[in-house]
Structures are given as C-alpha cells and as structure tokens.
Design an enzyme around this catalytic site. Structure first.
Site, short mmCIF file in Angstrom:
data_model
loop_
_atom_site.label_atom_id
_atom_site.label_comp_id
_atom_site.label_asym_id
_atom_site.label_seq_id
_atom_site.Cartn_x
_atom_site.Cartn_y
_atom_site.Cartn_z
N LYS A 13 0.84 -1.21 0.00
CA LYS A 13 0.00 0.00 0.00
C LYS A 13 0.88 1.26 0.00
O LYS A 13 0.65 2.18 -0.78
CB LYS A 13 -0.92 0.03 1.23
CG LYS A 13 -1.85 -1.16 1.36
CD LYS A 13 -2.73 -1.07 2.59
CE LYS A 13 -1.99 -1.16 3.91
NZ LYS A 13 -1.29 -2.44 4.15
N ARG A 88 -9.71 0.77 8.46
CA ARG A 88 -9.18 -0.53 8.83
C ARG A 88 -10.24 -1.41 9.49
O ARG A 88 -9.98 -2.59 9.76
CB ARG A 88 -8.11 -0.35 9.91
CG ARG A 88 -6.72 -0.06 9.46
CD ARG A 88 -6.04 -1.26 8.91
NE ARG A 88 -4.74 -1.54 9.43
CZ ARG A 88 -3.61 -0.94 9.08
NH1 ARG A 88 -3.62 0.07 8.25
NH2 ARG A 88 -2.48 -1.35 9.56
N ARG A 127 11.68 -5.81 4.55
CA ARG A 127 11.45 -4.37 4.42
C ARG A 127 12.38 -3.59 5.36
O ARG A 127 12.69 -4.02 6.46
CB ARG A 127 10.02 -4.02 4.78
CG ARG A 127 9.80 -2.49 4.73
CD ARG A 127 8.39 -2.06 4.90
NE ARG A 127 7.79 -2.63 6.08
CZ ARG A 127 6.49 -2.73 6.26
NH1 ARG A 127 5.66 -2.31 5.35
NH2 ARG A 127 6.01 -3.28 7.34
N ARG A 162 11.06 -1.53 11.24
CA ARG A 162 10.02 -0.96 12.09
C ARG A 162 9.87 -1.78 13.36
O ARG A 162 10.20 -2.96 13.39
CB ARG A 162 8.68 -0.95 11.33
CG ARG A 162 8.55 0.24 10.41
CD ARG A 162 7.32 0.25 9.55
NE ARG A 162 6.15 -0.49 9.96
CZ ARG A 162 5.07 -0.65 9.20
NH1 ARG A 162 5.02 -0.10 8.00
NH2 ARG A 162 4.04 -1.34 9.62
N ARG A 173 -0.27 -9.06 13.21
CA ARG A 173 -0.85 -8.08 12.28
C ARG A 173 -1.65 -8.77 11.18
O ARG A 173 -2.69 -8.28 10.76
CB ARG A 173 0.25 -7.21 11.66
CG ARG A 173 0.58 -6.00 12.54
CD ARG A 173 1.92 -5.43 12.22
NE ARG A 173 2.02 -4.95 10.87
CZ ARG A 173 3.15 -4.96 10.16
NH1 ARG A 173 4.26 -5.44 10.67
NH2 ARG A 173 3.16 -4.49 8.94
P1 AP5 Z 1 4.89 -1.66 1.79
O1 AP5 Z 1 4.61 -0.73 0.67
O2 AP5 Z 1 5.63 -1.13 2.98
O3 AP5 Z 1 3.55 -2.42 2.24
P2 AP5 Z 1 2.30 -1.91 3.10
O4 AP5 Z 1 1.09 -2.53 2.49
O5 AP5 Z 1 2.34 -0.42 3.22
O6 AP5 Z 1 2.62 -2.65 4.46
P3 AP5 Z 1 2.54 -2.10 5.95
O7 AP5 Z 1 3.28 -3.07 6.81
O8 AP5 Z 1 2.95 -0.65 6.03
O9 AP5 Z 1 1.05 -2.22 6.22
P4 AP5 Z 1 0.38 -2.26 7.57
O10 AP5 Z 1 -1.02 -2.14 7.11
O11 AP5 Z 1 0.68 -3.43 8.42
O12 AP5 Z 1 1.06 -1.05 8.37
P5 AP5 Z 1 0.61 0.45 8.68
O13 AP5 Z 1 1.80 1.29 8.69
O14 AP5 Z 1 -0.56 0.82 7.83
O15 AP5 Z 1 5.69 -2.90 1.16
C1 AP5 Z 1 6.19 -3.93 1.99
C2 AP5 Z 1 7.60 -4.30 1.53
O16 AP5 Z 1 7.51 -4.94 0.26
C3 AP5 Z 1 8.57 -3.13 1.33
O17 AP5 Z 1 9.86 -3.55 1.69
C4 AP5 Z 1 8.51 -2.83 -0.16
O18 AP5 Z 1 9.73 -2.27 -0.65
C5 AP5 Z 1 8.28 -4.24 -0.72
N1 AP5 Z 1 7.48 -4.24 -1.92
C6 AP5 Z 1 6.30 -3.59 -2.11
N2 AP5 Z 1 5.82 -3.85 -3.32
C7 AP5 Z 1 6.71 -4.70 -3.91
C8 AP5 Z 1 6.78 -5.35 -5.16
N3 AP5 Z 1 5.82 -5.16 -6.09
N4 AP5 Z 1 7.82 -6.16 -5.42
C9 AP5 Z 1 8.79 -6.36 -4.50
N5 AP5 Z 1 8.81 -5.78 -3.29
C10 AP5 Z 1 7.77 -4.96 -3.00
O19 AP5 Z 1 0.06 0.27 10.16
C11 AP5 Z 1 0.94 -0.01 11.22
C12 AP5 Z 1 0.16 -0.05 12.54
O20 AP5 Z 1 -0.42 1.25 12.79
C13 AP5 Z 1 -1.04 -1.02 12.57
O21 AP5 Z 1 -0.64 -2.32 12.91
C14 AP5 Z 1 -1.92 -0.35 13.64
O22 AP5 Z 1 -1.43 -0.62 14.93
C15 AP5 Z 1 -1.71 1.12 13.36
N6 AP5 Z 1 -2.71 1.66 12.41
C16 AP5 Z 1 -2.45 2.20 11.19
N7 AP5 Z 1 -3.58 2.59 10.61
C17 AP5 Z 1 -4.59 2.28 11.46
C18 AP5 Z 1 -6.00 2.45 11.41
N8 AP5 Z 1 -6.60 3.00 10.35
N9 AP5 Z 1 -6.72 2.02 12.48
C19 AP5 Z 1 -6.12 1.48 13.54
N10 AP5 Z 1 -4.81 1.31 13.67
C20 AP5 Z 1 -4.03 1.71 12.64
MG MG Z 2 2.61 0.91 4.80
#
Ligand code: AP5
Ligand code: MG
Length: 217
Positions: A13, A88, A127, A162, A173
């Site tokens: 994402k 979410r 990552r 992270r 997660r």
């Molecule tokens: P990346 O782009 O980082 O993936 P992502 O989908 O953004 O993964 P996240 O781990 O950030 O998602 P998440 O939903 O768990 O975390 P968030 O920060 O939202 O890609 C992943 C890896 O793959 C990278 O190394 C990238 O380079 C690689 N990659 C990507 N595409 C690729 C490809 N095509 N080919 C090869 N490699 C590739 O949330 C974190 C925490 O915050 C949550 O657990 C929760 O506690 C809190 N939180 C956030 N939002 C909310 C909400 N709305 N409500 C409640 N709690 C929340």
């Molecule tokens: Mg992310």
C-alpha cells in the site's frame, strides 16, 4: 484522485501510494506513518498508540477518526488523496462515509491490493524504512535496497526495521487484518466501488489504477 488502498500488511500500500502521489500530485495519507511519527515524538496520541502498534493490534477507532478528521480537512487534500491503511475496520469505514458526506467529498473508488501470503511474509521480513518521521521512505533489502551506507537515499537518515517487524508482531498483524480489515472488501463491494488488483509488481499496479481512473495517456 480520491481513493482508498486496501490490502494486508506488506501488500505494498505504501509503495503504491507514493508512486500514485508522484503521478498526479494527490497527497498520500498513511495512518501508519502519522501514528509512527506521533510515537517518535511521544505526543499524547503517540503514547496512546505505541503499545497497540508494537503488538500488531489496531489503534482504537476513536483516536484514528479524530486524527483523520483533522487530516482530511487540510488544504492539501483538495488536490486529491490516497488513503493508505485507513479505514481498517467497518466502524472506521462507516465513520469515514459520514465524514466525507459532511465535507462534500466523493471517493473515486477503493483499490484492493491482492498479494499471496508467501510473498507478503517475504516482503515484511525484508522491508526497511527510513527513520526520519517526515520521510519514512520504504526500502527492501531484496527489491529496493537503501544506499550502500544503509542511509535513506532521499534524506540521508538511517534506514531501520520498524518496531512491528518482529515475527510475533507480523503474525499478529496478519491475524488482525483477517479478522478486522478483510471484511471491508465485502463492505466496499456491496457499495459498488471496489476493484481488486493482483499486485505483484507495483509499477504495473500503479498503471492499472491510473488506467482505471482514465488518468493515463
Ligand atoms: P509496503 O509498501 O511497505 O507495504 P504496506 O502494504 O504499506 O505494508 P505495511 O506493513 O505498512 O502495512 P500495515 O497495514 O501493516 O502497516 P501500517 O503502517 O498501515 O511494502 C512492503 C515491503 O515490500 C517493502 O519492503 C517494499 O519495498 C516491498 N514491496 C512492495 N511492493 C513490492 C513489489 N511489487 N515487489 C517487490 N517488493 C515490493 O500500520 C501499522 C500499525 O499502525 C497497525 O498495525 C496499527 O497498529 C496502526 N494503524 C495504522 N492505521 C490504522 C488504522 N486505520 N486504524 C487502527 N490502527 C491503525
Ligand atoms: Mg505501509
């Protein structure tokens, strides 16, 4: 564009959101990035959110809605926005609908990034993320390595793992996603605004999204 990016942790994402933002100037709004910056700052929000995030649990809906209401009212959202990691839960989706109605904003659609689980696990363990809260550029030791000195090639800050990247937190997660977030796929499908993309190559996913929006020549 005004879109929501849905997808499991590691689906890409953040990566896709940054590319879409480069493509048309819409602002990327990542609740994860905002919350991580708040934790680093140890603000009231950050102190509330920290434990939930490190365990891989969701931050309570009311805190997230409060921060999103403020964020969506900012002027930069007029150019369009890409919601990355929000909503979410069904509760957040319902609250978002009311908020957007109130602000007279209509969504284009919801892009669901579908990625097989083995690919997701591999991406999450490899990552790396820029430690500068204002940057948070995403790297991957296999597919997008940082500079040879381990520094961010955009801002020069150290690139780190992270706090929620332990094996235990990743497993948690993914479970949280299945239980609380995956139901949003059905929710937005029923609303008639969902489109799913098999997302193995981010560049191709971005092109497909731009095509779908009629934004590519
Ligand atoms: P990346 O782009 O980082 O993936 P992502 O989908 O953004 O993964 P996240 O781990 O950030 O998602 P998440 O939903 O768990 O975390 P968030 O920060 O939202 O890609 C992943 C890896 O793959 C990278 O190394 C990238 O380079 C690689 N990659 C990507 N595409 C690729 C490809 N095509 N080919 C090869 N490699 C590739 O949330 C974190 C925490 O915050 C949550 O657990 C929760 O506690 C809190 N939180 C956030 N939002 C909310 C909400 N709305 N409500 C409640 N709690 C929340
Ligand atoms: Mg992310």
């Amino acid at each position: 564009m005004r879109i929501i990016l849905l997808g499991a942790p590691g689906a890409g994402k953040g990566t896709v959101a940054k590319l879409l933002s480069d493509a048309d100037g819409s602002v990327q709004i990542s609740t994860g990035d905002i919350l991580r910056a708040a934790v680093k700052e140890q603000s009231v929000l950050g102190r509330e959110a920290q434990g939930h995030m490190e365990r891989g649990d969701l931050v309570p809906d009311d805190l997230v809605m409060e921060l999103m209401e403020d964020r969506l009212k900012k002027d930069d959202c007029r150019a369009g926005f890409i919601l990355d990691g929000f909503p979410r839960t069904i509760t957040q989706a319902e609250a978002l609908k009311i908020l957007l109605d109130r602000l007279h904003i209509e969504l284009d659609f919801v892009a669901n990034l579908d990625v097989p689980r083995d690919v997701i696990l591999d991406r999450l363990t490899t990552r790396r993320t820029c430690s500068n809260p204002d940057c948070q550029e995403i790297y991957n030791i296999k597919s997008k390595p940082p500079g040879s000195d381990g520094k961010c090639s955009k801002c020069g800050f150290p690139v780190v793992q992270r706090a929620d990247e332990t094996e235990e937190a990743i497993t948690h997660r993914l479970l949280t996603y299945n239980e609380k977030t995956a139901p949003l796929i059905g929710y937005y499908d029923k609303e008639g605004i969902l489109k799913t993309f098999l997302s193995l190559e981010s560049g191709k996913t971005v092109e497909a999204i731009l095509d779908f929006l009629g934004k590519r020549q």
